[in-house]
Design an enzyme around this catalytic site. Structure first.
Site, PDB file in Angstrom:
ATOM      1  N   LYS A  22       0.835  -1.209   0.000  1.00 30.10           N
ATOM      2  CA  LYS A  22       0.000   0.000   0.000  1.00 30.10           C
ATOM      3  C   LYS A  22       0.869   1.259   0.000  1.00 30.10           C
ATOM      4  CE  LYS A  22      -1.861   1.792   3.978  1.00 30.10           C
ATOM      5  NZ  LYS A  22      -1.602   3.244   4.047  1.00 30.10           N
ATOM      6  N   ASN A  23       1.848   1.297   0.892  1.00 32.23           N
ATOM      7  CA  ASN A  23       2.626   2.534   1.029  1.00 32.23           C
ATOM      8  C   ASN A  23       3.593   2.749  -0.124  1.00 32.23           C
ATOM      9  OD1 ASN A  23       1.244   3.011   3.326  1.00 32.23           O
ATOM     10  ND2 ASN A  23       2.963   2.669   4.741  1.00 32.23           N
ATOM     11  N   ARG A  92      -5.615  10.039   3.506  1.00 32.99           N
ATOM     12  CA  ARG A  92      -4.696  11.016   4.073  1.00 32.99           C
ATOM     13  C   ARG A  92      -3.439  11.188   3.225  1.00 32.99           C
ATOM     14  NH1 ARG A  92      -7.180  12.979   7.521  1.00 32.99           N
ATOM     15  NH2 ARG A  92      -5.592  14.585   7.490  1.00 32.99           N
ATOM     16  N   CYS A 116      -5.898  13.515  12.529  1.00 32.76           N
ATOM     17  CA  CYS A 116      -6.475  12.231  12.134  1.00 32.76           C
ATOM     18  C   CYS A 116      -6.327  11.264  13.285  1.00 32.76           C
ATOM     19  CB  CYS A 116      -5.814  11.676  10.887  1.00 32.76           C
ATOM     20  SG  CYS A 116      -4.223  10.951  11.226  1.00 32.76           S
ATOM     21  N   ARG A 121      -1.280  15.661  11.986  1.00 36.51           N
ATOM     22  CA  ARG A 121      -0.365  15.199  10.937  1.00 36.51           C
ATOM     23  C   ARG A 121       0.078  16.393  10.112  1.00 36.51           C
ATOM     24  NH1 ARG A 121      -1.752   9.139   8.874  1.00 36.51           N
ATOM     25  NH2 ARG A 121       0.333   8.702   8.114  1.00 36.51           N
ATOM     26  N   PRO A 122       1.028  17.147  10.674  1.00 39.33           N
ATOM     27  CA  PRO A 122       1.440  18.372  10.001  1.00 39.33           C
ATOM     28  C   PRO A 122       2.167  18.074   8.691  1.00 39.33           C
ATOM     29  CG  PRO A 122       2.851  17.936  11.892  1.00 39.33           C
ATOM     30  CD  PRO A 122       1.798  16.881  11.893  1.00 39.33           C
ATOM     31  N   ASP A 124       4.462  20.550   7.587  1.00 38.18           N
ATOM     32  CA  ASP A 124       5.438  21.639   7.561  1.00 38.18           C
ATOM     33  C   ASP A 124       6.741  21.239   6.861  1.00 38.18           C
ATOM     34  OD1 ASP A 124       5.486  19.922   9.880  1.00 38.18           O
ATOM     35  OD2 ASP A 124       7.094  21.154  10.691  1.00 38.18           O
ATOM     36  N   LEU A 125       7.184  19.996   7.067  1.00 40.81           N
ATOM     37  CA  LEU A 125       8.451  19.566   6.451  1.00 40.81           C
ATOM     38  C   LEU A 125       8.315  19.494   4.931  1.00 40.81           C
ATOM     39  CD1 LEU A 125       9.411  16.703   8.957  1.00 40.81           C
ATOM     40  CD2 LEU A 125      10.259  19.053   8.913  1.00 40.81           C
ATOM     41  N   ASP A 305       3.968   1.111  12.121  1.00 40.93           N
ATOM     42  CA  ASP A 305       2.758   0.456  11.597  1.00 40.93           C
ATOM     43  C   ASP A 305       2.585  -0.967  12.133  1.00 40.93           C
ATOM     44  OD1 ASP A 305       2.158   2.708  10.195  1.00 40.93           O
ATOM     45  OD2 ASP A 305       2.712   1.935   8.228  1.00 40.93           O
ATOM     46  N   ILE A 327       7.142   7.549  16.802  1.00 38.53           N
ATOM     47  CA  ILE A 327       6.883   8.202  15.515  1.00 38.53           C
ATOM     48  C   ILE A 327       5.634   9.077  15.563  1.00 38.53           C
ATOM     49  CG2 ILE A 327       6.539   7.860  13.018  1.00 38.53           C
ATOM     50  CD1 ILE A 327       9.280   6.938  13.981  1.00 38.53           C
ATOM     51  N   ARG A 397      -8.956  -0.168   4.024  1.00 39.81           N
ATOM     52  CA  ARG A 397      -8.069   0.834   3.436  1.00 39.81           C
ATOM     53  C   ARG A 397      -6.712   0.226   3.102  1.00 39.81           C
ATOM     54  NH1 ARG A 397      -6.574   4.518   7.438  1.00 39.81           N
ATOM     55  NH2 ARG A 397      -4.977   4.820   5.870  1.00 39.81           N
TER      56      ARG A 397
HETATM   57  C1  UD1 Z   1       4.112   7.086   6.163  1.00 38.44           C
HETATM   58  C2  UD1 Z   1       3.262   5.858   5.971  1.00 38.44           C
HETATM   59  C3  UD1 Z   1       2.621   5.442   7.297  1.00 38.44           C
HETATM   60  C4  UD1 Z   1       3.698   5.266   8.350  1.00 38.44           C
HETATM   61  C5  UD1 Z   1       4.602   6.493   8.441  1.00 38.44           C
HETATM   62  C6  UD1 Z   1       5.781   6.311   9.369  1.00 38.44           C
HETATM   63  C7  UD1 Z   1       2.482   6.064   3.698  1.00 38.44           C
HETATM   64  C8  UD1 Z   1       1.336   6.267   2.774  1.00 38.44           C
HETATM   65  N1  UD1 Z   1       2.213   6.159   5.009  1.00 38.44           N
HETATM   66  O1  UD1 Z   1       3.261   8.151   6.603  1.00 38.44           O
HETATM   67  O2  UD1 Z   1       1.925   4.217   7.089  1.00 38.44           O
HETATM   68  O3  UD1 Z   1       3.092   5.047   9.613  1.00 38.44           O
HETATM   69  O4  UD1 Z   1       5.120   6.817   7.133  1.00 38.44           O
HETATM   70  O5  UD1 Z   1       6.538   5.206   8.992  1.00 38.44           O
HETATM   71  O6  UD1 Z   1       3.594   5.781   3.283  1.00 38.44           O
HETATM   72  N2  UD1 Z   1       5.815  15.009  10.484  1.00 38.44           N
HETATM   73  C9  UD1 Z   1       5.871  16.361  10.779  1.00 38.44           C
HETATM   74  N3  UD1 Z   1       5.853  17.248   9.744  1.00 38.44           N
HETATM   75  C10 UD1 Z   1       5.781  16.857   8.440  1.00 38.44           C
HETATM   76  C11 UD1 Z   1       5.726  15.474   8.154  1.00 38.44           C
HETATM   77  C12 UD1 Z   1       5.736  14.565   9.201  1.00 38.44           C
HETATM   78  O7  UD1 Z   1       5.945  16.755  11.936  1.00 38.44           O
HETATM   79  O8  UD1 Z   1       5.760  17.720   7.548  1.00 38.44           O
HETATM   80  C13 UD1 Z   1       5.805  14.019  11.600  1.00 38.44           C
HETATM   81  C14 UD1 Z   1       4.472  13.254  11.646  1.00 38.44           C
HETATM   82  O9  UD1 Z   1       3.493  13.966  12.347  1.00 38.44           O
HETATM   83  C15 UD1 Z   1       4.879  11.994  12.337  1.00 38.44           C
HETATM   84  C16 UD1 Z   1       6.313  11.760  11.840  1.00 38.44           C
HETATM   85  O10 UD1 Z   1       6.768  13.019  11.340  1.00 38.44           O
HETATM   86  O11 UD1 Z   1       4.893  12.184  13.729  1.00 38.44           O
HETATM   87  C17 UD1 Z   1       6.437  10.708  10.753  1.00 38.44           C
HETATM   88  O12 UD1 Z   1       5.634  11.047   9.662  1.00 38.44           O
HETATM   89  P1  UD1 Z   1       5.955  10.613   8.162  1.00 38.44           P
HETATM   90  O13 UD1 Z   1       7.203   9.804   8.104  1.00 38.44           O
HETATM   91  O14 UD1 Z   1       5.858  11.821   7.327  1.00 38.44           O
HETATM   92  O15 UD1 Z   1       4.727   9.660   7.856  1.00 38.44           O
HETATM   93  P2  UD1 Z   1       3.780   9.661   6.603  1.00 38.44           P
HETATM   94  O16 UD1 Z   1       4.570   9.898   5.362  1.00 38.44           O
HETATM   95  O17 UD1 Z   1       2.591  10.509   6.865  1.00 38.44           O
END
Ligand code: UD1
Length: 421
Positions: A22-23, A92, A116, A121-122, A124-125, A305, A327, A397
């Site tokens: 999926k991812n 998402r 969510c 789930r920001p 910003d990065l 996950d 995480i 999902r």
């Molecule tokens: C992806 C996976 C999800 C998995 C996660 C962590 C997909 C579709 N989803 O989600 O299944 O649980 O990786 O392995 O691939 N964060 C910020 N700012 C940002 C982006 C992220 O603060 O701009 C924080 C998030 O809130 C979270 C952490 O960084 O606490 C990890 O998020 P991220 O690695 O971005 O996860 P996703 O890509 O959303």
């Protein structure tokens, strides 16, 4: 919403081919618009999140054909560069379209993902990285807009190795002039798969799977074929299911190297695991026992996950198992539901402690999120009597034919329609 009925007590036996990831497929579907052309993607899992992404592609004006696990996308006719809120809400991870549409059209507008089930789930990065590539970013009316007449290659260092931000940079940087170097990049196998797909489409990307990724531009080709990698979290789910219920299963279409931390944790907890050329075999006949603390970290660390899944398998282990969630801020929402089975789980901040109990009892429970929902099914497999899992639409999902796959291994699992809606 469907309702699941699980009757515990059956050991799991037999062999199962694991679904495509999926991812991995979700960013690849978004990437299909970069540079236009036709993409043929195989080993796609049939999931609600994939359906949601195909709906977005159709809305954008792409031609989409799906035949079981094969998807054909013709993106030359793409005519829109925004995604309406209703479509964003369905999935998402549609935030991946930010980098993809920006690369294709030079402008993108979509609604910002809010909070969510896993906490806020920001993005910003993502936005900081796109701004470093020269995108002008504005936010109004709950929407984010990114615009750039010409993106420019840059050196970007992520404050945290975010999976989604890494993928968005790879997508956007394809359209940048000059070289982009991304450091502190996420190293997940799904990022390597995205690199393979984008390179097949004409990109020049190196380094995925390490912390430094270089993107050197893009010379689009008209036709691309790609086969999606096996889903390591679905594999972890079936391994944890057999650990929870006991038995002897073999998984094919699985990559053991992607599962090292999960296999190691299951071994410590008393499972016999053999990895060979055909896949992964797990046997568990004796009792489970406590292993070392399970600490979630970015890949190659233990995957967040799989935290709820392993926790569900540990509820009857002898001794105390400790889980540390690093995480996501709110990823223990399954714990109160697990207590309904009679499990002894305590949470303090980022730490959960599971003191093994002799018996779990089937109960009505709620799927709090995708992996939390699967964890309810796993706990139900090792409980006495019947468990009903409500709100189990979450499960669909991310899992293809989850009920059928578990039944093929001997589980007593039924998917029903919830009469209450
Ligand atoms: C992806 C996976 C999800 C998995 C996660 C962590 C997909 C579709 N989803 O989600 O299944 O649980 O990786 O392995 O691939 N964060 C910020 N700012 C940002 C982006 C992220 O603060 O701009 C924080 C998030 O809130 C979270 C952490 O960084 O606490 C990890 O998020 P991220 O690695 O971005 O996860 P996703 O890509 O959303």
């Amino acid at each position: 919403m469907p309702l699941w009925s699980v009757t515990g007590g059956n050991e799991l036996t037999g062999s199962l081919a694991v679904q495509g990831s999926k991812n991995a497929v979700l960013p690849i579907l978004a990437a299909s618009v970069v540079g236009g052309g036709v993409s043929r993607i195989t080993d796609c899992p049939l999931l609600r999140d994939v359906d949601a992404s195909l709906e977005i592609l159709r809305f954008l004006g792409c031609g989409v054909m799906q035949n079981r696990g094969e998807i054909l996308i013709q993106s030359d006719g793409m005519s829109r560069n925004h995604i309406p809120h209703a479509l964003m809400l369905k999935m998402r991870s549609s935030v991946m379209y930010l980098g993809a549409i920006l690369a294709r059209c030079g402008e993108v507008r979509l609604s910002a993902p809010g909070g969510c089930e896993l906490g806020s789930r920001p993005i910003d990065l993502h936005l900081k990285a796109l701004a470093a590539l020269g995108a002008e970013i504005s936010e109004a009316g709950g929407e984010v807009c990114c615009r750039a007449a010409q993106l420019k290659g840059a050196h970007i260092n992520l404050d945290f190795p975010s999976v989604g931000a890494t993928e968005n940079v790879m997508l956007a940087a394809c359209a940048a002039e000059g070289t982009t170097v991304l450091t502190n990049a996420a190293r997940e196998p799904e990022i390597v798969d995205l690199q393979s797909f984008l390179n097949a489409k004409g990109a020049s990307i190196r380094g995925a799977g390490t912390s430094e990724i270089r993107i050197d531009g893009f010379a689009p080709v008209p036709y691309t074929e790609h086969s999606v990698l096996p889903d390591r979290i679905a594999a972890a789910t079936y391994l944890c299911a057999a650990a929870a219920a006991g038995g002897d299963i073999r998984l094919t279409h699985a990559v053991p190297e992607h599962l090292e931390t999960v296999l190691s944790a299951l071994r410590q907890m008393g499972c016999a695991i053999v990895v060979d050329a055909d896949g992964i075999r797990l046997r568990r006949f004796g009792p489970m026992r406590a292993g070392r603390p399970v600490i979630t970290r970015p890949y190659p660390g233990f995957p967040t996950d799989a935290q709820a899944l392993l926790m569900a398998a540990s509820l009857r282990a002898e001794g105390t198992n400790v889980f540390v969630e690093n995480i996501f801020e709110s990823r223990f929402r399954h714990v109160p539901e697990l207590r309904r089975f009679g499990a002894d789980v305590r949470v303090e901040g980022r730490v959960a402690m599971v003191c093994g109990v002799k018996t779990l009892y089937g109960a009505p429970v709620t799927a709090t999120d995708l992996r939390g929902g699967a964890a309810m099914v796993l706990a139900g497999l090792s409980a006495e009597g019947e468990t009903q899992v409500f709100d189990s639409g979450h499960i669909e999902r991310g899992y293809e034919r989850f009920d059928e796959c578990l039944r093929a291994l001997g589980a007593d699992v039924k998917r029903l329609e919830d009469p209450q809606g």
